[in-house]
Design an enzyme around this catalytic site. Sequence first.
Site: not given
Ligand SMILES: CC(=O)SCCNC(=O)CCNC(=O)[C@H](O)C(C)(C)COP(=O)(O)OP(=O)(O)OC[C@H]1O[C@@H](n2cnc3c(N)ncnc32)[C@H](O)[C@@H]1OP(=O)(O)O
Length: 483
Positions: A238-239, A247, A249, A272, A275
């Site tokens: 979670l971020i 970046g 995540g 696990e 999404n």
């Molecule tokens: C196992 C689990 O826990 S699954 C649940 C994951 N957690 C959640 O959904 C909670 C809410 N969301 C989040 O915490 C965040 O949006 C995360 C963890 C999904 C992504 O974290 P971020 O720090 O935003 O990812 P980061 O900036 O490193 O992005 C890396 C790449 O992933 C992909 N990506 C990340 N978020 C997204 C998005 N919302 N839509 C499409 N691609 C995405 C992209 O390719 C991205 O690269 P780019 O930004 O250069 O295009």
Amino acid sequence: MADGDWSCDANDALHITVVQPGETKPRTVSTFHPQFTYPIFGDEEQIFGYKGLIIRLRFAAHDLRPHVHISYDERFKAVGETSATDLLGALKPFIPEEALINLADYEKAVQEDPEAKDFTPPGKLVYGYEANERKYEIWAGSLADPAVRRLLDRVQVLVSLFIEAGTPLETNDPEWTLERWTVFFVYEKIKPPHAGGILILHCRVRHSLSVLALPARPHRGSIKISELPARLRIAQFLILPSHHRSGHGTHLYTTIHASCIADPTIVELTVEDPNENFDALRDSADYCLLRPEFLKRNVNINPDPHGAYSKKQRPRTVPTGALIPTEDLNSIRTNFKIEATQFAHIVEMYLLGRIPKSHRLAGGTNLARLLIKKHKADNEDDRRYYWWRMLTKQRLYKKHRELLAELELIDRVEKLDDTVRNVEEGYEITLDALEGRLPEAEDDSGTASSGRREKRKLTVEDEDDEDEEEESTGTPLAKRPKV
Ligand SMILES: CC(=O)SCCNC(=O)CCNC(=O)[C@H](O)C(C)(C)COP(=O)(O)OP(=O)(O)OC[C@H]1O[C@@H](n2cnc3c(N)ncnc32)[C@H](O)[C@@H]1OP(=O)(O)O
């Protein structure tokens, strides 16, 4: 009074605010709304009985000290059985008791916290990095450490608010169970006068119980679960929304992966119920990790397996071993400790990327002609593309054999065709997104791509990707189909 007048959207009513000691009183660092409130307020995510309702959930930026404050203009007076939602009653199972003190006491505690200035996250510092001229640190600690547990207890409500079907972890378990969990925290390191840190995200990983080897005659007390050969499973990631797409995540995932590779007791990293957004992050991170190794070993599709093209003779089955270097790929997978299905996706994506775009569907290749010519196509990239589709179909067929067996032959062929096309579209999206990030700023075929992004569409649904015998931390409500 009409029902609608007294109902409001729970996601709008709930404000999450991160605060930090200020000049004279705590100041707000960021505020955002949750993505989901159905675990707290029900499937409709509606709250009844208030006008002008604001539920403010505060967290101190450093030690995540929580606070709940509820305000409203008007409250519905109960009529018979109809009464306003019991807000505290709904919230209490999700937040620690300490969040319920009065606001003045909370603000005083944050403002005068002697530890805020030099706050150090619990656990061990595992990695530091810079982004946009700011410094960040990743800390990791065992859940058996009370300081880690306290932070997690304080922030766990965010799991329910941001991860669909995510459920908070039971932290009252016996110590040997807690030892299986490592919690990672990413903090921004900030300078005085408001030193300390700001939490960016947290992630929990678990040493899976599918322990692979036990000493023949274990001595009581001599074994630590966390030291047995096992899989590492990312459970919740979670971020905070204010830091998305920066970046963080990727930094965290890559750090966890690197620690897996360095740890001889870990055989594989799994996730696990990822999404779609996490899959996108994981696919691009794994691709960037594996690509140099694939390039070094010149992994590519042999366009003429068993001399099939020269002999114009179609092999009776897909000649996998003659098409791709399966032994090399197996050793890469084991060395990089990537779970089998995920590895197959990355290999397929990489092999697709090695075919020049003009010979792929995304580049407008003539598929109808290729399906007539098949392995006898004159151009070797056309043949590569033909074999790429066959390899991918073969994997999909094996994975969904039972489901497909229920269909008539014609429907089976169509379903498999649709699925392979959707999988391919998904890969194209990631390849496009990665385009600018790869060292040569071009795709692996050496041709430029369009940079277009679309939603993924997949047709055959996965059963459970990962080991089903494992207990889960949440019941998936809407599992993203991944093939
Ligand atoms: C196992 C689990 O826990 S699954 C649940 C994951 N957690 C959640 O959904 C909670 C809410 N969301 C989040 O915490 C965040 O949006 C995360 C963890 C999904 C992504 O974290 P971020 O720090 O935003 O990812 P980061 O900036 O490193 O992005 C890396 C790449 O992933 C992909 N990506 C990340 N978020 C997204 C998005 N919302 N839509 C499409 N691609 C995405 C992209 O390719 C991205 O690269 P780019 O930004 O250069 O295009």
